[in-house]
Write a protein that holds these residues in place. Structure first.
Motif, PDB file in Angstrom:
ATOM      1  N   GLU A 206       0.845  -1.206   0.000  1.00 59.09           N
ATOM      2  CA  GLU A 206       0.000   0.000   0.000  1.00 59.09           C
ATOM      3  C   GLU A 206       0.879   1.254   0.000  1.00 59.09           C
ATOM      4  O   GLU A 206       0.663   2.200  -0.754  1.00 59.09           O
TER       5      GLU A 206
ATOM      6  N   ASN B  49       0.938   3.981  -3.038  1.00 59.16           N
ATOM      7  CA  ASN B  49       0.394   5.327  -2.810  1.00 59.16           C
ATOM      8  C   ASN B  49       1.473   6.395  -2.667  1.00 59.16           C
ATOM      9  O   ASN B  49       1.208   7.561  -2.900  1.00 59.16           O
TER      10      ASN B  49
ATOM     11  N   LYS C 236      -8.215  -3.767  -1.804  1.00 58.46           N
ATOM     12  CA  LYS C 236      -7.948  -2.314  -1.763  1.00 58.46           C
ATOM     13  C   LYS C 236      -6.604  -1.999  -2.418  1.00 58.46           C
ATOM     14  O   LYS C 236      -6.452  -1.021  -3.158  1.00 58.46           O
TER      15      LYS C 236
ATOM     16  N   ASP D  91      -5.972   0.376  -5.532  1.00 57.70           N
ATOM     17  CA  ASP D  91      -5.024   1.496  -5.482  1.00 57.70           C
ATOM     18  C   ASP D  91      -4.158   1.538  -6.745  1.00 57.70           C
ATOM     19  O   ASP D  91      -3.861   2.612  -7.281  1.00 57.70           O
TER      20      ASP D  91
ATOM     21  N   ARG E  42      -6.178   2.907  -9.442  1.00 61.48           N
ATOM     22  CA  ARG E  42      -6.360   4.355  -9.286  1.00 61.48           C
ATOM     23  C   ARG E  42      -5.187   5.128  -9.887  1.00 61.48           C
ATOM     24  O   ARG E  42      -5.338   6.228 -10.392  1.00 61.48           O
ATOM     25  N   GLN E  43      -4.010   4.515  -9.838  1.00 62.89           N
ATOM     26  CA  GLN E  43      -2.834   5.176 -10.425  1.00 62.89           C
ATOM     27  C   GLN E  43      -2.730   4.912 -11.934  1.00 62.89           C
ATOM     28  O   GLN E  43      -2.385   5.804 -12.698  1.00 62.89           O
TER      29      GLN E  43
ATOM     30  N   GLU F 298     -12.854   4.211  -3.595  1.00 69.77           N
ATOM     31  CA  GLU F 298     -11.510   4.781  -3.721  1.00 69.77           C
ATOM     32  C   GLU F 298     -11.340   5.672  -4.950  1.00 69.77           C
ATOM     33  O   GLU F 298     -10.466   6.534  -4.966  1.00 69.77           O
TER      34      GLU F 298
ATOM     35  N   PRO G 114     -11.631  10.124  -4.400  1.00 75.57           N
ATOM     36  CA  PRO G 114     -10.345   9.637  -3.893  1.00 75.57           C
ATOM     37  C   PRO G 114      -9.903  10.420  -2.659  1.00 75.57           C
ATOM     38  O   PRO G 114     -10.016  11.637  -2.626  1.00 75.57           O
TER      39      PRO G 114
ATOM     40  N   GLU H 104      -6.677   9.901  -1.041  1.00 70.75           N
ATOM     41  CA  GLU H 104      -5.251  10.247  -1.119  1.00 70.75           C
ATOM     42  C   GLU H 104      -5.075  11.354  -2.157  1.00 70.75           C
ATOM     43  O   GLU H 104      -5.949  11.628  -2.956  1.00 70.75           O
TER      44      GLU H 104
END
Length: 1124
Positions: A69, A73, A112, A116, A119-120, A156, A160, A162
């Motif tokens: 993680e 991130n 998760k 993540d 998400r990137q 997420e 978002p 982060e």
């Protein structure tokens, strides 16, 4: 492989040691440091991949996932693309291989971590991220896993948490919105197929009184018989796996609905399916079945099914909470309401086997909560929209809501329903005010419902009808300054009052007879009073009679509060129309208070003293309080009749005073004493009859208060009685010309009243040195406390009155004020006394500064300025704790009053006030983290600027007209700069309240006096402030104030947009560390040269967000990375 194997064994033993209860904190810290260092190593993820596939230790798996993680991130940008590809392919494989055996929290964490990555990297480097999720959902073996992935993706990626760049956030939302239709279609399919599959196998139950509920209401709610039939199908029995899949699908829907806009992709078939599942919550058969079979597995099943109902209602409420409804969605909404009201009818249906209450008690509490939330949203957000649909039966809906409200199994549930009725009554009231022409039609439509509601709410507060429930309410513990019982009564009475506003005659004719019944019991107690050797005794002893009397007295007390609450609906324009009703009430109240005082029920002996005595005292106190509520009505009555035949009015007031005076005694219980005092204050202040002073009962009170030998009343009561007596003499009589006010006589009487009240206090002046002995000092403090609290209250109560009243008041107080000033230096080190003295002076300055005159006011301020030396201030603030800080705060408050005074009188004090602030107080508090004194100091500085602008900026109107935009002359520049510097410094401190207050002050000075446009501000301070505000946004230290900071930044920048874009922004970016020149260019390019507020603030937030994101990315690069 040995090293990986060895590392794994070492890690397992470390983890076991870490969580062992014998491990010391010191050792835990060592292990933590070791693990952190391991995670920071480049390539640590390879070990973690091995750990994940080879261990069964939960702690090790959780640690390994945390390493991933952190990598994704915070360090992803610096990970070589080959490694990224490997991670993207290995983790999903791992999930697929082990998802059935992994503990659920490890499985969810792994999901998760994969999300993540999406998400990137999705869609550019991870193009099959979303397709994989859809495939998982469509394959029966992995449907649950796919749904968990989908929900995590929604959580997420849609919002978002982060840091991502704004462009990426927008891109993700757009990508997800493109998938919404597909996803909703899939979820509908899953839910429908499970429902249909199990419906077919569900055995049709024998016709019970609950099935076939298509009564008249239902057919009017659901336009089509087929829909009613659909909703009447028996609820299928689901197996555990289907149960789990449906739960996950509904959880996904609830999260999706929280962010997708209402649109036609939310289809009628999806809504109908959700409603099918909402029925699980109202199915009591499930619970019965589980209790009959007795097996724990079945009861768990029952809970699970109830949970499906709760989840379905969560979905419905997410849709309901959206206020913005597109035209094409309105029809769907109507259908949703119709289906929910079908459910409401189902759960409030009575039959032979069930009362409504027992049915509601059997339902899951969370389901009832969700259902109540739905009803609240319906009434607050959608009622105005739906009421106009002819096919929506609002009155029938209210009938169902009525049933639902008054059969709630818990008090909290009942309170929540009362809130819904309050919203409905507010809606009706505002509707009638905006459409007065239709008033009668609207009221006629709802009249029966409102009368029913009123009657039922009144029954609910009476022990006579609702004893079992009311006895459960706690009347001891305070929560938010009220007990559970007081809250119950207050909320109920608010509903009664709102109905009274809409239907005054009905409400009165419902309430008054009930009050009358309970009054008869109370007034009839006289015949049971017998004289015994020790006094009077109530001759009611049978346990049953005592219990009935207790209930009747509690009810009388509540009904008296209800009658008091309605007083406002008899005055103003409706005074004449409702005069007779009000007169009846007031006459009854006067009679009851006199009766209570004459037969002294508060001192009577009873068979159950612990219960009946408090009851009798409470009824007496409530009757006085209810009468006090009619003070404004009495005042209006007085102004109507004072010329013609005031006999009736005089008799009401005189009798009331006969009821009050016996209670003003230190022997009477405080609750009753204070009620009597408050009523006396209202008669003296609100009604103000001219004959008050000549009534013997009032003269008796005067004598008692001024007689030093009499035992002093408790502090609160003493203050109230003195206020009342002072007001009798000071306040102008209504309806009389100035010439008939008898000021001379009243002035003499007031002087002697004050003289008597302050005799001991004034004698302190002769020995104004501090008494040496401790006992003596304590006695002196008591005298000061008692006298000043009375005087402060007297001044406060006339501060808004006519000049004449204030003049007389000050003449009477003059000597005591001078004594206070003389005593002040002697007590400067006793912060508790200084605190009271400054409170008194603050009240004087606020109320009587004109009467005190300039020379004396100057003397007071000068005394204070001399006393509050730097040393004294430091002692108060740093060493005397909260009392010392309060003293300084009050002193600053007095100065606030002084600097606000218009005219030239106090202008000579400005330099010394500013120097006190900036040279003495500010240096002491500037570096302290505690917020004490700061708020008051900055308010004083703001007042100095706001009310004395010309002290700094001299420009005359004429000059500015002649020279166009004149550059004004600046005076006292150094002081102005120091004050601004202090404001700037305050924005660098963590205290959010001070930040908000000071930002508001600067904005106000700009609105009123164009602060940001002044040359000195524009040229030397403007961009320093903008810089500080932007830094605060970047550091996220005051995130709650984002909006206010954005607007202030705009207002400052807009003074000189050219300078902002050409000089400030490039300089600001150049000075930003942690970002490279290329990133700075991108940040500059993305900040469009907009000059309107919404676009500008959006640009500011984008800049701040992206700057944080770039810093995060750059921190994640491995050391020595070369950036091109």
């Amino acid at each position: 492989m040995a090293s990986e194997e060895a590392s794994l064994r070492a890690l397992e033993s470390l983890m076991t040691e870490f969580f062992h209860n014998c491990t010391t904190n010191e050792r835990k810290r060592e292990i933590e440091e070791l693990l952190n260092n391991f995670a920071q190593q480049i390539g640590a993820w390879r070990f973690c991949l091995y750990f994940l596939s080879s261990t069964r230790n939960d702690y090790v798996m959780m640690y390994s996932l945390t390493v991933f993680e952190n990598l994704i991130n915070k360090m992803w940008l610096g990970v070589p693309s080959q490694d990224k590809m490997e991670i993207r392919s290995c983790l999903p494989k791992l999930l697929l291989a082990h998802h059935k055996t992994l503990p659920y929290f490890i499985r969810n964490k792994l999901c998760k971590v994969i999300v993540d990555i999406g998400r990137q990297d999705w869609p550019m480097f991870y193009h099959d991220f979303f397709t994989n999720i859809l495939q998982l959902i469509q394959s029966p073996v992995t449907t649950p896993l796919g749904l968990i992935m989908l929900k995590t993706t929604s959580e997420e990626l849609a919002c978002p948490r982060e840091d991502l760049s704004v462009a990426r956030k927008e891109e993700l939302r757009k990508l997800l919105l493109d998938q919404v239709q597909t996803v909703l279609g899939l979820l509908t399919g899953i839910l429908e197929s499970i429902w249909d599959k199990h419906s077919a196998t569900a055995a049709t139950p024998p016709p019970s009184p609950t099935s076939g509920e298509s009564g008249d209401l239902l057919s009017s709610l659901l336009q089509s018989p087929s829909a009613a039939k659909l909703l009447n199908q028996p609820i299928p029995i689901l197996d555990t796996e289907s149960e789990c899949i449906c739960s996950l699908a509904l959880e996904c829907l609830a999260h999706l609905f929280s962010w997708i806009p209402l649109s036609t992709s939310i289809t009628p078939s999806l809504l109908t399916t959700i409603f099918h599942f909402a029925r699980f919550g109202c199915d009591t058969r499930v619970r019965k079945m589980s209790s009959v079979n007795g097996s724990s597995q079945n009861s768990v099943l029952g809970q699970e099914r109830g949970r499906l109902g709760v989840l379905a209602m969560s979905c419905i409420n997410e849709l309901m909470s959206k206020n913005c409804v597109p035209m094409e969605f309105e029809e769907y909404l109507l259908r949703m309401f119709q289906q929910t009201f079908y459910l409401l009818q189902k759960i409030t249906k009575e039959n032979n086997a069930h009362t409504v209450k027992s049915r509601l008690e059997e339902l899951d509490e969370s389901y009832i909560e969700k259902f109540t939330d739905f009803l609240r949203l319906f009434v607050s957000v959608h009622l105005r929209r739906i009421e106009s649909y002819s096919q929506f039966p609002v009155v029938e809906f209210l009938a169902l809501l009525f049933k639902y409200t008054f059969h709630q199994p818990t008090h909290e549930g009942y309170f929540s329903c009362l809130d819904i009725w309050t919203l409905f009554l507010d809606y009706l009231t505002s509707k009638i005010k905006s459409r007065l022409a239709d008033k009668e039609a609207v009221l006629n439509r709802y009249e029966d419902a409102l009368v029913l509601l009123l009657t039922e709410v009144l029954n609910r507060i009476q022990f006579r009808y609702n004893q079992a429930q009311l006895e459960e309410l706690d009347d001891e513990t305070l929560d938010d300054d009220q007990t559970e019982w007081q809250r119950y009564l207050r909320q109920s009475l608010e509903v009664v009052a709102k109905v009274m506003e809409l239907l005054p005659t009905h409400a009165f004719s419902t309430l008054f007879p009930v009050l009358q019944d309970n009054l008869e019991v109370y007034l009839g107690l006289q015949q049971f009073v017998v004289t015994s050797g020790t006094g009077h005794r109530l001759n009611i002893t049978a346990e049953n009679d005592c219990r009935r009397l207790h209930c009747s007295l509690r009810d009388l007390s509540s009904l008296l509060q209800a009658v008091g609450r309605l007083a406002e609906y008899f005055i103003g324009d409706v005074f004449a129309a409702r005069f007779n009703d009000a007169l009846t009430v007031v006459e009854r109240l006067v009679k009851v208070t006199l009766y209570g005082s004459q037969i002294k029920l508060y001192n009577i002996e009873t068979a159950v003293p612990s219960v009946l005595k408090p009851d009798l005292i409470d009824v007496h106190a409530q009757s006085l309080a209810a009468l006090q509520a009619y003070a404004h009505w009495l005042a209006q009555f007085y102004s109507e009749v004072h010329r013609q035949n005031p006999e009736q009015f005089i008799s009401l007031v005189s009798t009331t005073l006969e009821a009050i005076t016996p209670l003003i005694s230190s022997k009477v219980q405080e609750k009753l004493l204070l009620s009597a005092c408050h009523l006396l204050v209202s008669l003296a202040t609100t009604v103000r009859p001219v004959f008050l002073i000549s009534i013997p009962a009032v003269q008796k009170v005067f004598n008692r208060i001024t007689d030093t030998s009499a035992q002093q009343l408790p502090d609160k009561a003493q203050v109230l009685v003195c206020r009342a007596l002072s007001n009798v003499l000071l306040l102008p009589w209504p309806n009389l010309p100035e010439s008939e006010q008898q000021w001379a006589v009243r002035s003499t009487n007031h002087a002697s009243l004050i003289s008597a009240l302050t005799r001991e206090y004034r004698q302190l002046k002769s020995n104004a040195i501090l008494p040496q002995r401790k006992v003596q000092l304590e006695d002196t403090k008591v005298i000061i406390h008692q006298t000043l609290s009375v005087l402060e209250d007297i001044v406060e109560s006339i501060s808004g009155e006519s000049t004449k009243s204030r003049q007389i008041c000050y003449q009477s107080l003059q000597e005591s004020v001078q004594v206070s000033l003389a005593l002040f230096p002697a007590f400067i080190h006793q912060s508790d006394v200084t605190d009271e003295m400054l409170s008194f002076f603050l009240t004087l300055f606020q109320g009587l500064r004109v009467q005190m005159g300039v020379p004396f006011t100057e003397q007071i301020i000068q005394t204070f300025l001399n006393m509050f030396t730097r040393e004294q201030l430091a002692e108060s603030i740093l060493h005397e704790g909260s009392t010392g800080c309060r003293v300084v705060e009050k002193f600053l408050k007095i100065l606030q009053v002084v600097v606000q005074e218009p005219g030239q009188v106090f202008k000579p004090f400005l330099p010394s006030v500013i120097s006190l602030c900036m040279e003495q107080v500010y240096p002491i508090i500037a570096e302290r983290s505690s917020p004490d004194v700061k708020a008051e100091l900055f308010e004083l500085l703001f007042r100095v600027l706001h009310h004395n602008w010309r002290y700094f900026f001299k420009s005359s109107v004429l000059a500015s007209v002649q020279r166009g935009v004149a550059e004004e002359q600046m005076e006292n520049e150094a002081q102005f700069s120091a004050i601004m510097q202090a404001f700037g410094q305050s924005f660098l401190q963590p205290d959010i309240h001070l930040f908000k207050q000071n930002l508001f002050y600067l904005e106000t000075l700009n609105t009123k006096q164009k602060l940001y446009h002044k040359k000195i501000f524009r040229t030397t301070m403007l961009f320093q402030f903008v810089n500080v505000l932007l830094q605060v946004l970047v550091h996220k230290s005051h995130d709650l104030l984002q909006e206010e900071i954005g607007i202030a930044t705009y207002n400052m920048a807009s003074v000189d947009f050219d300078g902002f874009y050409s000089a400030f922004l490039p300089e600001f970016l150049a000075s930003c560390d942690g970002v490279d020149s290329n990133q700075k260019n991108v940040l500059g390019r993305n900040f469009k040269m907009d000059r309107d507020l919404p676009s500008f603030t959006q640009n500011v937030h984008r800049l701040v967000n992206d700057l944080r994101y770039y810093r995060l990315c750059n921190d994640s690069l491995p050391p020595g990375t070369v950036k091109l």
